[in-house]
Design a protein around this motif. Sequence first.
Motif, PDB file in Angstrom:
ATOM      1  N   TYR A 115       0.884  -1.290   0.083  1.00  0.00           N
ATOM      2  CA  TYR A 115       0.005  -0.055  -0.148  1.00  0.00           C
ATOM      3  C   TYR A 115       1.048   1.027  -0.054  1.00  0.00           C
ATOM      4  CZ  TYR A 115      -3.923  -2.825   1.371  1.00  0.00           C
ATOM      5  OH  TYR A 115      -5.199  -3.793   1.450  1.00  0.00           O
ATOM      6  N   PHE A 169       1.257   5.582   0.103  1.00  0.00           N
ATOM      7  CA  PHE A 169       0.626   6.705   0.911  1.00  0.00           C
ATOM      8  C   PHE A 169       1.452   7.994   0.600  1.00  0.00           C
ATOM      9  CE2 PHE A 169      -2.171   4.188   3.264  1.00  0.00           C
ATOM     10  CZ  PHE A 169      -1.626   3.109   3.500  1.00  0.00           C
ATOM     11  N   PHE A 205      -4.026   1.671  -3.334  1.00  0.00           N
ATOM     12  CA  PHE A 205      -4.238   0.122  -2.916  1.00  0.00           C
ATOM     13  C   PHE A 205      -4.157  -0.962  -3.923  1.00  0.00           C
ATOM     14  CE2 PHE A 205      -4.418   1.396   1.105  1.00  0.00           C
ATOM     15  CZ  PHE A 205      -5.629   1.987   1.896  1.00  0.00           C
ATOM     16  N   GLY A 262       3.179   0.493   3.232  1.00  0.00           N
ATOM     17  CA  GLY A 262       3.099  -0.351   4.272  1.00  0.00           C
ATOM     18  C   GLY A 262       2.411  -1.782   3.525  1.00  0.00           C
ATOM     19  N   PRO A 263       2.677  -2.823   4.538  1.00  0.00           N
ATOM     20  CA  PRO A 263       1.916  -4.167   3.843  1.00  0.00           C
ATOM     21  C   PRO A 263       0.370  -4.299   3.769  1.00  0.00           C
ATOM     22  CG  PRO A 263       2.291  -4.253   6.253  1.00  0.00           C
ATOM     23  CD  PRO A 263       2.798  -3.046   5.958  1.00  0.00           C
ATOM     24  N   ARG A 264      -0.028  -5.044   3.172  1.00  0.00           N
ATOM     25  CA  ARG A 264      -1.374  -5.503   2.901  1.00  0.00           C
ATOM     26  C   ARG A 264      -1.911  -6.203   3.797  1.00  0.00           C
ATOM     27  NH1 ARG A 264      -3.249  -4.254  -2.511  1.00  0.00           N
ATOM     28  NH2 ARG A 264      -1.695  -3.202  -3.760  1.00  0.00           N
ATOM     29  N   GLY A 265      -2.978  -5.868   4.356  1.00  0.00           N
ATOM     30  CA  GLY A 265      -3.513  -6.493   5.741  1.00  0.00           C
ATOM     31  C   GLY A 265      -2.983  -6.446   7.010  1.00  0.00           C
ATOM     32  N   GLY A 267       2.291  -8.130   9.425  1.00  0.00           N
ATOM     33  CA  GLY A 267       3.569  -7.451   8.922  1.00  0.00           C
ATOM     34  C   GLY A 267       3.801  -6.214   9.907  1.00  0.00           C
ATOM     35  N   THR A 268       4.825  -5.363   9.238  1.00  0.00           N
ATOM     36  CA  THR A 268       5.235  -4.193   9.865  1.00  0.00           C
ATOM     37  C   THR A 268       4.309  -3.055   9.850  1.00  0.00           C
ATOM     38  OG1 THR A 268       6.650  -3.651   8.026  1.00  0.00           O
ATOM     39  CG2 THR A 268       7.837  -5.171   9.475  1.00  0.00           C
ATOM     40  N   ALA A 269       4.831  -2.115  10.623  1.00  0.00           N
ATOM     41  CA  ALA A 269       4.102  -0.815  10.371  1.00  0.00           C
ATOM     42  C   ALA A 269       4.359  -0.098   9.281  1.00  0.00           C
ATOM     43  CB  ALA A 269       4.313   0.022  11.658  1.00  0.00           C
ATOM     44  N   LEU A 270       4.041   1.102   8.896  1.00  0.00           N
ATOM     45  CA  LEU A 270       4.389   1.779   7.689  1.00  0.00           C
ATOM     46  C   LEU A 270       5.795   2.299   7.780  1.00  0.00           C
ATOM     47  CD1 LEU A 270       1.390   4.361   7.058  1.00  0.00           C
ATOM     48  CD2 LEU A 270       1.802   2.133   6.068  1.00  0.00           C
ATOM     49  N   ILE A 271       6.505   2.307   6.564  1.00  0.00           N
ATOM     50  CA  ILE A 271       7.686   2.972   6.616  1.00  0.00           C
ATOM     51  C   ILE A 271       7.618   4.120   5.951  1.00  0.00           C
ATOM     52  CG2 ILE A 271       9.955   2.293   5.772  1.00  0.00           C
ATOM     53  CD1 ILE A 271       9.437  -0.527   5.693  1.00  0.00           C
ATOM     54  N   PHE A 272       8.352   5.295   6.430  1.00  0.00           N
ATOM     55  CA  PHE A 272       8.141   6.702   5.903  1.00  0.00           C
ATOM     56  C   PHE A 272       9.380   6.882   5.159  1.00  0.00           C
ATOM     57  CE2 PHE A 272       4.192   8.383   7.296  1.00  0.00           C
ATOM     58  CZ  PHE A 272       3.679   7.419   8.543  1.00  0.00           C
ATOM     59  N   PHE A 289       0.460   3.461  17.323  1.00  0.00           N
ATOM     60  CA  PHE A 289       1.879   3.475  16.997  1.00  0.00           C
ATOM     61  C   PHE A 289       2.464   4.891  17.624  1.00  0.00           C
ATOM     62  CE2 PHE A 289       1.365   0.673  13.538  1.00  0.00           C
ATOM     63  CZ  PHE A 289      -0.141   0.817  13.363  1.00  0.00           C
ATOM     64  N   TYR A 343       6.013   7.345  16.930  1.00  0.00           N
ATOM     65  CA  TYR A 343       6.681   7.613  16.196  1.00  0.00           C
ATOM     66  C   TYR A 343       7.778   8.776  16.695  1.00  0.00           C
ATOM     67  CZ  TYR A 343       5.286   4.822  12.004  1.00  0.00           C
ATOM     68  OH  TYR A 343       4.906   3.976  11.165  1.00  0.00           O
ATOM     69  N   LEU A 361      10.118   4.576  13.759  1.00  0.00           N
ATOM     70  CA  LEU A 361       8.949   3.939  14.631  1.00  0.00           C
ATOM     71  C   LEU A 361       9.518   3.276  15.809  1.00  0.00           C
ATOM     72  CD1 LEU A 361       6.081   2.572  14.694  1.00  0.00           C
ATOM     73  CD2 LEU A 361       7.318   0.736  13.828  1.00  0.00           C
ATOM     74  N   PHE A 415       4.778  -0.090  18.466  1.00  0.00           N
ATOM     75  CA  PHE A 415       3.397  -0.411  18.203  1.00  0.00           C
ATOM     76  C   PHE A 415       2.732  -1.407  18.703  1.00  0.00           C
ATOM     77  CE2 PHE A 415       3.156  -3.919  15.192  1.00  0.00           C
ATOM     78  CZ  PHE A 415       4.373  -4.038  14.813  1.00  0.00           C
ATOM     79  N   GLU A 438      -5.567  -1.402  10.189  1.00  0.00           N
ATOM     80  CA  GLU A 438      -4.566  -2.348   9.887  1.00  0.00           C
ATOM     81  C   GLU A 438      -3.256  -1.919  10.287  1.00  0.00           C
ATOM     82  OE1 GLU A 438      -7.029  -4.258   6.143  1.00  0.00           O
ATOM     83  OE2 GLU A 438      -5.334  -3.437   5.991  1.00  0.00           O
ATOM     84  N   ILE A 439      -2.489  -2.936  10.380  1.00  0.00           N
ATOM     85  CA  ILE A 439      -1.085  -2.583  11.088  1.00  0.00           C
ATOM     86  C   ILE A 439      -0.307  -1.652   9.907  1.00  0.00           C
ATOM     87  CG2 ILE A 439       1.226  -3.350  11.266  1.00  0.00           C
ATOM     88  CD1 ILE A 439       0.261  -5.299  12.902  1.00  0.00           C
ATOM     89  N   GLY A 440      -0.546  -2.160   8.645  1.00  0.00           N
ATOM     90  CA  GLY A 440       0.286  -1.259   7.539  1.00  0.00           C
ATOM     91  C   GLY A 440      -0.671  -0.490   6.614  1.00  0.00           C
ATOM     92  N   TYR A 463      -2.984   5.926   8.496  1.00  0.00           N
ATOM     93  CA  TYR A 463      -2.917   5.982   9.847  1.00  0.00           C
ATOM     94  C   TYR A 463      -3.632   7.423   9.873  1.00  0.00           C
ATOM     95  CZ  TYR A 463       0.727   2.441  10.347  1.00  0.00           C
ATOM     96  OH  TYR A 463       1.532   1.230  10.282  1.00  0.00           O
TER      97      TYR A 463
END
Lengths: 115, 113
Positions: free
Chosen positions: A32, A34, A51, A94-97, A100-105, B33, B35, B45, B48, B96-98, B102
């Motif tokens: 995903y 953003f 998406f 970020g991963p779908r669903g 997984g991990t949190a958003l990476i900025f 979360f 940050y 991060l 979370f 959702e987590i990712g 957010y």
Amino acid sequence: AQSVTQPDIHITVSEGASLELRCNYSYGATPYLFWYVQSPGQGLQLLLKYFSGDTLVQGIKGFEAEFKRSQSSFNLRKPSVHWSDAAEYFCAVGPRGQAGTALIFGKGTTLSVSS
Amino acid sequence: DVKVTQSSRYLVKRTGEKVFLECVQDMDHENMFWYRQDPGLGLRLIYFSYDVKMKEKGDIPEGYSVSREKKERFSLILESASTNQTSMYLCASSLEIGGRGYTFGSGTRLTVV
């Protein structure tokens, strides 16, 4: 390793000119995607998200972004910049669903608007 | 709209103090979360949480801990504040987590002197 790169730390654009902010990502599968904007002293506001489906997505404040899978890019554009668009812009993946991990900025691009 | 509220906009604390940063969301989101934002480094991060009493370390958890006793509240704790923890702290929540995006709070600017 998963990462997001925003190559431009700072961009200055004249009011009324067009804008493109670059974002490239490295991720195991199509994530995903953003774009967020942060005005001075504020939290982050979601501008738009991708998406699936149409690779050109429209967001708030007249922004749009295009997903290019072959280039692993998700560049943000605006046809005509207004002085109020001056802010910091962050691309995120970020991963779908739920797994997984949190958003990476990315590290952000600061936009200045000149008159 | 989802609202994420951080209790303090500005905090000044002394080195060695135990510091609590509070975050509350009102939309029944599972995930929350913390940050940290620093110039030139973007958002990093810290921790979370994907459920009450559940937590996961992020990229920079050293010197921090978290607490989530209720679904709507996620607290960041600086066990013994140090000057290198002077920063902007941003809380966020999501379904959702990712994915799905957010919602962020307005941030807490912490200065440790």
